[in-house]
Design a protein around this motif. Structure first.
Motif, PDB file in Angstrom:
ATOM      1  N   TRP A   1      81.273   1.459  62.468  1.00  0.00           N
ATOM      2  CA  TRP A   1      82.146   1.875  63.572  1.00  0.00           C
ATOM      3  C   TRP A   1      81.577   1.467  64.928  1.00  0.00           C
ATOM      4  CZ3 TRP A   1      80.983   5.305  67.531  1.00  0.00           C
ATOM      5  CH2 TRP A   1      79.765   5.995  67.402  1.00  0.00           C
TER       6      TRP A   1
ATOM      7  N   PRO B   1      87.213   1.443  66.973  1.00  0.00           N
ATOM      8  CA  PRO B   1      87.154   2.859  66.583  1.00  0.00           C
ATOM      9  C   PRO B   1      88.380   3.666  66.999  1.00  0.00           C
ATOM     10  CG  PRO B   1      85.568   2.409  68.336  1.00  0.00           C
ATOM     11  CD  PRO B   1      86.174   1.097  67.953  1.00  0.00           C
TER      12      PRO B   1
ATOM     13  N   LEU C   1      92.194   6.607  62.921  1.00  0.00           N
ATOM     14  CA  LEU C   1      93.169   7.620  62.492  1.00  0.00           C
ATOM     15  C   LEU C   1      94.597   7.087  62.566  1.00  0.00           C
ATOM     16  CD1 LEU C   1      91.496  10.645  64.240  1.00  0.00           C
ATOM     17  CD2 LEU C   1      92.110  10.607  61.825  1.00  0.00           C
TER      18      LEU C   1
ATOM     19  N   VAL D   1      78.590  13.518  60.479  1.00  0.00           N
ATOM     20  CA  VAL D   1      79.715  12.977  61.250  1.00  0.00           C
ATOM     21  C   VAL D   1      79.313  12.785  62.725  1.00  0.00           C
ATOM     22  CG1 VAL D   1      80.785  15.200  61.881  1.00  0.00           C
ATOM     23  CG2 VAL D   1      82.233  13.186  61.513  1.00  0.00           C
ATOM     24  N   ARG D   2      78.233  13.392  63.127  1.00  0.00           N
ATOM     25  CA  ARG D   2      77.730  13.157  64.485  1.00  0.00           C
ATOM     26  C   ARG D   2      77.419  11.671  64.713  1.00  0.00           C
ATOM     27  NH1 ARG D   2      76.134  16.599  68.446  1.00  0.00           N
ATOM     28  NH2 ARG D   2      74.861  15.623  70.060  1.00  0.00           N
ATOM     29  N   TYR D   3      76.969  11.008  63.654  1.00  0.00           N
ATOM     30  CA  TYR D   3      76.475   9.635  63.806  1.00  0.00           C
ATOM     31  C   TYR D   3      77.361   8.567  63.170  1.00  0.00           C
ATOM     32  CZ  TYR D   3      72.420  12.440  64.905  1.00  0.00           C
ATOM     33  OH  TYR D   3      71.593  13.377  65.459  1.00  0.00           O
ATOM     34  N   ALA D   4      78.337   8.984  62.408  1.00  0.00           N
ATOM     35  CA  ALA D   4      79.164   7.973  61.734  1.00  0.00           C
ATOM     36  C   ALA D   4      80.552   8.517  61.452  1.00  0.00           C
ATOM     37  CB  ALA D   4      78.486   7.519  60.439  1.00  0.00           C
TER      38      ALA D   4
ATOM     39  N   ASN E   1      84.434  26.736  51.710  1.00  0.00           N
ATOM     40  CA  ASN E   1      85.801  26.513  52.201  1.00  0.00           C
ATOM     41  C   ASN E   1      86.852  27.062  51.235  1.00  0.00           C
ATOM     42  OD1 ASN E   1      84.888  25.233  54.509  1.00  0.00           O
ATOM     43  ND2 ASN E   1      84.881  23.210  53.535  1.00  0.00           N
TER      44      ASN E   1
ATOM     45  N   GLN F   1      71.373   4.587  63.000  1.00  0.00           N
ATOM     46  CA  GLN F   1      70.663   5.634  63.707  1.00  0.00           C
ATOM     47  C   GLN F   1      69.816   6.385  62.677  1.00  0.00           C
ATOM     48  OE1 GLN F   1      73.178   7.438  66.943  1.00  0.00           O
ATOM     49  NE2 GLN F   1      74.831   6.713  65.630  1.00  0.00           N
TER      50      GLN F   1
ATOM     51  N   TRP G   1      88.096  21.542  65.338  1.00  0.00           N
ATOM     52  CA  TRP G   1      87.633  20.424  66.168  1.00  0.00           C
ATOM     53  C   TRP G   1      88.291  20.584  67.540  1.00  0.00           C
ATOM     54  CZ3 TRP G   1      85.842  15.131  64.543  1.00  0.00           C
ATOM     55  CH2 TRP G   1      85.395  15.107  63.217  1.00  0.00           C
TER      56      TRP G   1
ATOM     57  N   ALA H   1      83.468   8.831  69.421  1.00  0.00           N
ATOM     58  CA  ALA H   1      83.498   7.446  68.945  1.00  0.00           C
ATOM     59  C   ALA H   1      82.998   6.465  70.009  1.00  0.00           C
ATOM     60  CB  ALA H   1      84.897   7.085  68.435  1.00  0.00           C
TER      61      ALA H   1
ATOM     62  N   LEU I   1      77.296   8.171  69.441  1.00  0.00           N
ATOM     63  CA  LEU I   1      77.842   9.507  69.150  1.00  0.00           C
ATOM     64  C   LEU I   1      79.253   9.343  68.610  1.00  0.00           C
ATOM     65  CD1 LEU I   1      77.362  12.612  69.332  1.00  0.00           C
ATOM     66  CD2 LEU I   1      78.516  12.524  71.570  1.00  0.00           C
ATOM     67  N   PHE I   2      79.428   9.635  67.312  1.00  0.00           N
ATOM     68  CA  PHE I   2      80.774   9.535  66.759  1.00  0.00           C
ATOM     69  C   PHE I   2      81.554  10.817  67.018  1.00  0.00           C
ATOM     70  CE2 PHE I   2      84.089   9.901  63.599  1.00  0.00           C
ATOM     71  CZ  PHE I   2      84.770   8.714  63.850  1.00  0.00           C
ATOM     72  N   ALA I   3      81.016  11.929  66.604  1.00  0.00           N
ATOM     73  CA  ALA I   3      81.688  13.210  66.853  1.00  0.00           C
ATOM     74  C   ALA I   3      80.687  14.153  67.498  1.00  0.00           C
ATOM     75  CB  ALA I   3      82.223  13.800  65.557  1.00  0.00           C
ATOM     76  N   ASP I   4      81.133  14.820  68.551  1.00  0.00           N
ATOM     77  CA  ASP I   4      80.261  15.774  69.225  1.00  0.00           C
ATOM     78  C   ASP I   4      80.271  17.065  68.411  1.00  0.00           C
ATOM     79  OD1 ASP I   4      78.988  17.597  70.775  1.00  0.00           O
ATOM     80  OD2 ASP I   4      80.120  17.148  72.613  1.00  0.00           O
ATOM     81  N   THR I   5      79.281  17.211  67.564  1.00  0.00           N
ATOM     82  CA  THR I   5      79.288  18.348  66.627  1.00  0.00           C
ATOM     83  C   THR I   5      79.127  19.687  67.342  1.00  0.00           C
ATOM     84  OG1 THR I   5      77.007  17.693  66.127  1.00  0.00           O
ATOM     85  CG2 THR I   5      78.674  17.137  64.512  1.00  0.00           C
ATOM     86  N   ASP I   6      78.734  19.660  68.602  1.00  0.00           N
ATOM     87  CA  ASP I   6      78.741  20.909  69.380  1.00  0.00           C
ATOM     88  C   ASP I   6      80.168  21.392  69.646  1.00  0.00           C
ATOM     89  OD1 ASP I   6      76.018  20.670  69.431  1.00  0.00           O
ATOM     90  OD2 ASP I   6      75.955  19.806  71.456  1.00  0.00           O
TER      91      ASP I   6
ATOM     92  N   ILE J   1      82.589  21.076  67.313  1.00  0.00           N
ATOM     93  CA  ILE J   1      83.228  21.305  66.007  1.00  0.00           C
ATOM     94  C   ILE J   1      82.683  22.638  65.496  1.00  0.00           C
ATOM     95  CG2 ILE J   1      83.576  20.427  63.675  1.00  0.00           C
ATOM     96  CD1 ILE J   1      82.930  17.626  64.723  1.00  0.00           C
TER      97      ILE J   1
ATOM     98  N   GLY K   1      85.044  26.587  56.924  1.00  0.00           N
ATOM     99  CA  GLY K   1      85.341  25.456  57.804  1.00  0.00           C
ATOM    100  C   GLY K   1      84.066  24.747  58.183  1.00  0.00           C
ATOM    101  N   PRO K   2      84.111  23.807  59.155  1.00  0.00           N
ATOM    102  CA  PRO K   2      85.317  23.340  59.856  1.00  0.00           C
ATOM    103  C   PRO K   2      86.163  22.415  58.983  1.00  0.00           C
ATOM    104  CG  PRO K   2      83.420  22.058  60.517  1.00  0.00           C
ATOM    105  CD  PRO K   2      82.905  23.121  59.589  1.00  0.00           C
ATOM    106  N   LEU K   3      87.314  22.031  59.505  1.00  0.00           N
ATOM    107  CA  LEU K   3      88.142  21.041  58.826  1.00  0.00           C
ATOM    108  C   LEU K   3      87.412  19.700  58.840  1.00  0.00           C
ATOM    109  CD1 LEU K   3      90.935  21.306  57.502  1.00  0.00           C
ATOM    110  CD2 LEU K   3      91.932  20.196  59.479  1.00  0.00           C
TER     111      LEU K   3
ATOM    112  N   PRO L   1      89.602  15.157  62.554  1.00  0.00           N
ATOM    113  CA  PRO L   1      89.812  15.539  63.948  1.00  0.00           C
ATOM    114  C   PRO L   1      91.160  16.212  64.175  1.00  0.00           C
ATOM    115  CG  PRO L   1      88.922  13.307  63.818  1.00  0.00           C
ATOM    116  CD  PRO L   1      89.314  13.705  62.417  1.00  0.00           C
TER     117      PRO L   1
END
Lengths: 444, 444
Positions: free
Chosen positions: A22, A29, A33, A65-68, A135, A293, B165, B172, B178-183, B185, B199-201, B204
């Protein structure tokens, strides 16, 4: 021309299979979705006459998911929209026997098979990720053997639901007023150790009768399950020898259960970096590895091997002694595969991470189109594969190169078809449409 | 031109809403499982600028499938394929809070909303059919109040999953990695009376944040639920007066909970037989009624009223004294509606069956396009409806006549828009996109 033909599936992962895909300039990117992106990809795979597109799945969020790009596209919705944009290519959805209700899952697959006119396949999995349990209201994730026990019962139940309408049950005779011959629709009245389901299903039998059964576990339980149920097996091997051992084992197990081993096709994963020279392909691979990473991959090592390492240990050797013994790992065969890499190659931690970054333990090859074709041919002709899951390092470019440059070579060698020969996913697999009702099978 | 505009949905039922539709020469029963048929229909509704297409659902087989096309198309797969063939029209899936896992359902809706670019709606139901229980391992179907109790908790849980989320969580950023800011989520850590979900789902937040909430129960529990959660309410009324009572009640209940009553739109069902003269329309209706089969409708009476009648009682009066008192019926409001018809019209059994054959208790009207438009306008302007669920007696003809002849009249009168004004299903409903995370609400 060889009569036996390769099977090729496109294994789709958002962004591509390389963990850093990505981040590469070849990836957009903003389209991860966008259903149009996946429809375009499936149309490309269809132009190349691939057997199927295949989506992995799991009912929880990967914390890396933070990194990919490790979110999950829900396979049924996504594949239904892909079905609407294609005509011939198969559509393989991964679905868990651990965390779904069989009645609901049977409906989803029967509908996907109806709307795609017979192109559905089911990658039957037991959910490996322990965090999924929370879940679904469970305090603990069921242990491996327990999950396979439920999986066997689950497949039996959904198969009987798919067969609960005989093919002749749908009459729809306007004159007589008989819509469905309810004498040909049967309750299944299942009451087993894990599940209790009466049936019948609430829609007519689908074009293929049921989806093609695919399975992807390579543990002892997984192999036994594959031998009993699978019509295609997805698997990960780093060496020809390991692929041959697995291939022979699954075929022998299927034969021992009275099945025709040719009807259980074995499809290792392969993630190809393609260049006009080998050096160019290797440089491309290196370009992706440089985008990785360490935090991501260290997490993977921790999950696969129980190895807790920090970023300042990257250039030392892999501390073999610190690897936890297998215990109750979800993914025992992948564990063994990584151990084999360590023993064979004695990599530094960073080198190991790069080995795994490509496709999570699947085989990564870098070479010219001829070299990639040679590898494929070698495995195909030497008892390690009936075909491959193509796992493009990035999308769509990684797939486009394969379709444009490798597929024509495979065709020129008589190894891969030039066009579809049938309308359903059963046909390239040489699978007859199962009769219904099929009596339920007890499998040890 | 009136500022307030009608909402119109196309309620799709395989074959059409009249129980004998599939027998009529205007119906092609070979296309009832053909996705292309439903895609064509949705494209027609989109050309007419309808708010949505809507699919009913239930996780069991109706035993009167012997006499009518009462199988069930699975809504998520079907609507995803419809989404792929359309651009603007909303896609409302019925899904049960009684017999699905919230994590799985949250994924299906989030994916449908992603792939349709914000066109998903959820018709939130508790499953009424007692036979469904046996398809999900239960010995007994949960009672009405219990199902609603679970429904409230269920909606709360899936809403929190959709909000798990934050909108900004998907970053991205190729450069930083940084793909997703896990803070951003969040686990939802729900543990309630019926459900436990961490969770989480695993994907996004979707374009609409969550699907538009639709609800279709008109019982006391159903009205309370609608007032608390619904953004659109589907309902069945035979008379303007009954429609007005319901409309006022739901709006008042919503206002009492602090909601803007304009954001809870009320949509009765209407099944129109359209002719160039009233006599022609009535003859058409009669043509369909003559194709009904008493066995089908007697079954319906048995289910709705507990009335056990045989075919030789068809031409006598409805034996009011034999009707069971309500007890634990799944569909109490529909029960009352049929009682009202009997009291008001004193029909023979056959006449009552014909009254119900059209649309299972929904209002059936026969008339010229002007007359149909008059009825719609009357309800719309006299406090009984914000719009309608159009329930074509047969497909596609029953819808085509409405789109060609009634819609232009409604437009000429300034009651219905000529084109879409926004890209998502929220926009025709005047609903803002909800912010995330929305704190969970406790509703009495």
């Amino acid at each position: 021309m060889s009569a036996r033909k390769l099977h090729l599936n496109l294994f789709v992962y958002p962004g591509g299979h390389h963990e850093a895909a990505w981040r590469h300039h070849g990836t957009d990117p903003t389209r991860l979705l966008d259903i149009g992106f996946y429809q375009d990809l499936a149309r490309s795979a269809e132009r190349a006459a691939f057997d199927s597109v295949f989506f992995a799945d799991g009912p929880s969020l990967a914390d890396n998911v933070r990194y990919a790009s490790r979110f999950r596209l829900e396979p049924f919705t996504w594949l239904s929209a892909v079905a609407a944009a294609t005509e011939r290519i198969g559509l393989i959805a991964t679905a868990s026997t651990t965390y779904t209700e069989p009645y609901n899952l049977a409906r989803l697959f029967a509908s996907l098979d109806h709307l795609s006119r017979g192109r559905a396949g089911w990658n039957i999995v037991t959910t490996g990720a322990p965090q999924a349990a929370a879940n679904f209201g469970l305090d603990a994730h069921p242990v491996h053997a327990e999950r396979y026990d439920r999986a066997r019962e689950f497949v039996d139940v959904v198969t009987r639901l798919w067969d609960s309408w005989e093919d002749e049950a749908l009459v729809a005779d306007q004159k007589s007023g008989l819509f469905a011959d309810t004498d040909r629709i049967h309750e299944i009245d299942h009451a087993g150790r894990h599940l209790k389901v009466r049936g019948p299903l609430n829609l007519p039998r689908s074009p293929q009768g049921r989806p093609v059964y695919v399975q992807a576990g390579s543990s002892e339980d997984g192999r036994a399950f594959a031998a009993a149920y699978a019509e295609a097996v997805f698997t990960a091997h780093q060496t020809l020898r390991s692929g041959q051992e697995f291939y022979a084992d699954v075929k022998a197990r299927a034969a021992a259960l009275g099945r025709d081993p040719r009807r259980v096709i074995v499809l290792p994963g392969i993630s190809p970096f393609i260049g006009s020279t080998e050096a160019e392909a290797r440089a491309l691979h290196q370009e992706f590895n440089e985008l990785t990473q360490p935090e991501y991959s260290l997490h993977l090592l921790q999950r696969l091997l129980g190895l807790e390492l920090s970023a300042d240990e990257l250039d030392g050797p892999v501390p073999r002694s610190l690897i936890e013994t297998r215990g109750e790992r979800g993914n025992g065969s992948r564990f063994q595969l990584v151990l084999d890499i360590i023993d064979r190659e004695q990599p530094t931690v960073r080198q190991l991470l790069h080995r795994l970054a490509g496709a999570r333990g699947h085989r990564v090859v870098a070479g010219t189109p001829e070299q990639i074709a040679d590898e494929i041919q070698e495995w195909f002709e030497h008892g390690a594969a009936d075909g491959f899951n193509i796992m493009p390092p990035w999308l769509t470019g990684g797939f486009d190169l394969f379709a444009e440059h490798v597929v024509p070579i495979l065709r020129a060698r008589g190894l891969f078809r030039t066009a579809y020969t049938g309308a359903t996913l059963r046909e390239p697999h040489g699978l007859p449409r199962p009769a219904a009702p099929v009596p339920s099978k007890e499998i040890a």
